[in-house]
Write a protein that holds these residues in place. Sequence first.
Motif, PDB file in Angstrom:
ATOM      1  N   THR A   2      39.610  41.105  37.397  1.00 51.26           N
ATOM      2  CA  THR A   2      39.313  40.778  36.003  1.00 51.26           C
ATOM      3  C   THR A   2      38.094  39.876  35.897  1.00 51.26           C
ATOM      4  O   THR A   2      37.376  39.947  34.901  1.00 51.26           O
ATOM      5  CB  THR A   2      40.523  40.127  35.308  1.00 51.26           C
ATOM      6  OG1 THR A   2      40.949  39.013  36.067  1.00 51.26           O
ATOM      7  CG2 THR A   2      41.653  41.118  35.149  1.00 51.26           C
ATOM      8  N   ASP A   3      37.819  39.048  36.916  1.00 50.53           N
ATOM      9  CA  ASP A   3      36.598  38.234  36.909  1.00 50.53           C
ATOM     10  C   ASP A   3      35.368  39.133  37.024  1.00 50.53           C
ATOM     11  O   ASP A   3      34.339  38.879  36.415  1.00 50.53           O
ATOM     12  CB  ASP A   3      36.597  37.230  38.051  1.00 50.53           C
ATOM     13  CG  ASP A   3      37.618  36.126  37.850  1.00 50.53           C
ATOM     14  OD1 ASP A   3      38.011  35.892  36.693  1.00 50.53           O
ATOM     15  OD2 ASP A   3      38.019  35.514  38.844  1.00 50.53           O
ATOM     16  N   TYR A   4      35.498  40.192  37.786  1.00 46.04           N
ATOM     17  CA  TYR A   4      34.388  41.108  38.009  1.00 46.04           C
ATOM     18  C   TYR A   4      33.988  41.815  36.716  1.00 46.04           C
ATOM     19  O   TYR A   4      32.817  42.020  36.455  1.00 46.04           O
ATOM     20  CB  TYR A   4      34.776  42.127  39.089  1.00 46.04           C
ATOM     21  CG  TYR A   4      33.708  43.128  39.391  1.00 46.04           C
ATOM     22  CD1 TYR A   4      32.564  42.765  40.105  1.00 46.04           C
ATOM     23  CD2 TYR A   4      33.820  44.448  38.977  1.00 46.04           C
ATOM     24  CE1 TYR A   4      31.578  43.685  40.389  1.00 46.04           C
ATOM     25  CE2 TYR A   4      32.835  45.374  39.249  1.00 46.04           C
ATOM     26  CZ  TYR A   4      31.716  44.985  39.959  1.00 46.04           C
ATOM     27  OH  TYR A   4      30.733  45.896  40.241  1.00 46.04           O
ATOM     28  N   VAL A   5      34.959  42.189  35.908  1.00 44.76           N
ATOM     29  CA  VAL A   5      34.665  42.907  34.657  1.00 44.76           C
ATOM     30  C   VAL A   5      34.696  41.992  33.439  1.00 44.76           C
ATOM     31  O   VAL A   5      34.510  42.451  32.323  1.00 44.76           O
ATOM     32  CB  VAL A   5      35.628  44.096  34.454  1.00 44.76           C
ATOM     33  CG1 VAL A   5      35.419  45.157  35.516  1.00 44.76           C
ATOM     34  CG2 VAL A   5      37.062  43.649  34.402  1.00 44.76           C
ATOM     35  N   SER A   6      34.917  40.725  33.642  1.00 47.13           N
ATOM     36  CA  SER A   6      34.930  39.718  32.569  1.00 47.13           C
ATOM     37  C   SER A   6      35.937  40.033  31.465  1.00 47.13           C
ATOM     38  O   SER A   6      35.638  39.911  30.280  1.00 47.13           O
ATOM     39  CB  SER A   6      33.527  39.547  31.970  1.00 47.13           C
ATOM     40  OG  SER A   6      32.619  39.139  32.949  1.00 47.13           O
ATOM     41  N   LEU A   7      37.111  40.465  31.857  1.00 49.79           N
ATOM     42  CA  LEU A   7      38.192  40.746  30.913  1.00 49.79           C
ATOM     43  C   LEU A   7      39.444  40.006  31.345  1.00 49.79           C
ATOM     44  O   LEU A   7      39.677  39.828  32.528  1.00 49.79           O
ATOM     45  CB  LEU A   7      38.504  42.248  30.853  1.00 49.79           C
ATOM     46  CG  LEU A   7      37.386  43.191  30.444  1.00 49.79           C
ATOM     47  CD1 LEU A   7      37.815  44.635  30.651  1.00 49.79           C
ATOM     48  CD2 LEU A   7      36.990  42.960  29.000  1.00 49.79           C
ATOM     49  N   SER A   8      40.262  39.633  30.374  1.00 48.49           N
ATOM     50  CA  SER A   8      41.537  39.021  30.726  1.00 48.49           C
ATOM     51  C   SER A   8      42.460  40.112  31.268  1.00 48.49           C
ATOM     52  O   SER A   8      42.309  41.295  30.932  1.00 48.49           O
ATOM     53  CB  SER A   8      42.172  38.373  29.497  1.00 48.49           C
ATOM     54  OG  SER A   8      42.651  39.369  28.611  1.00 48.49           O
TER      55      SER A   8
END
Length: 80
Positions: A2-8
């Motif tokens: 989720t950090d990689y795609v900037s989504l929760s």
Amino acid sequence: MTDYVSLSPGYLTITFKKHTGLNLIEYVTKIRLDRAKFLLKSTKLPLKQIAEDCGFTDSFYFSRIFSRDTGMNPRDYRNA
């Protein structure tokens, strides 16, 4: 991830299901089973090896999940 795609995690889960109709676990299982079906029809690899190659660490669990998905066990699927 989720950090990689900037989504929760929650938003990723909802968005993924909205676009695929499956949750992440169902999707990964589908990909693994699709690969297993291909290997069963195109190779002579032992069932245990196919299960392991497709990410299933337990061949009995693989057989149960495969049967639930296809309505037949892997050996019968290969011979059909």
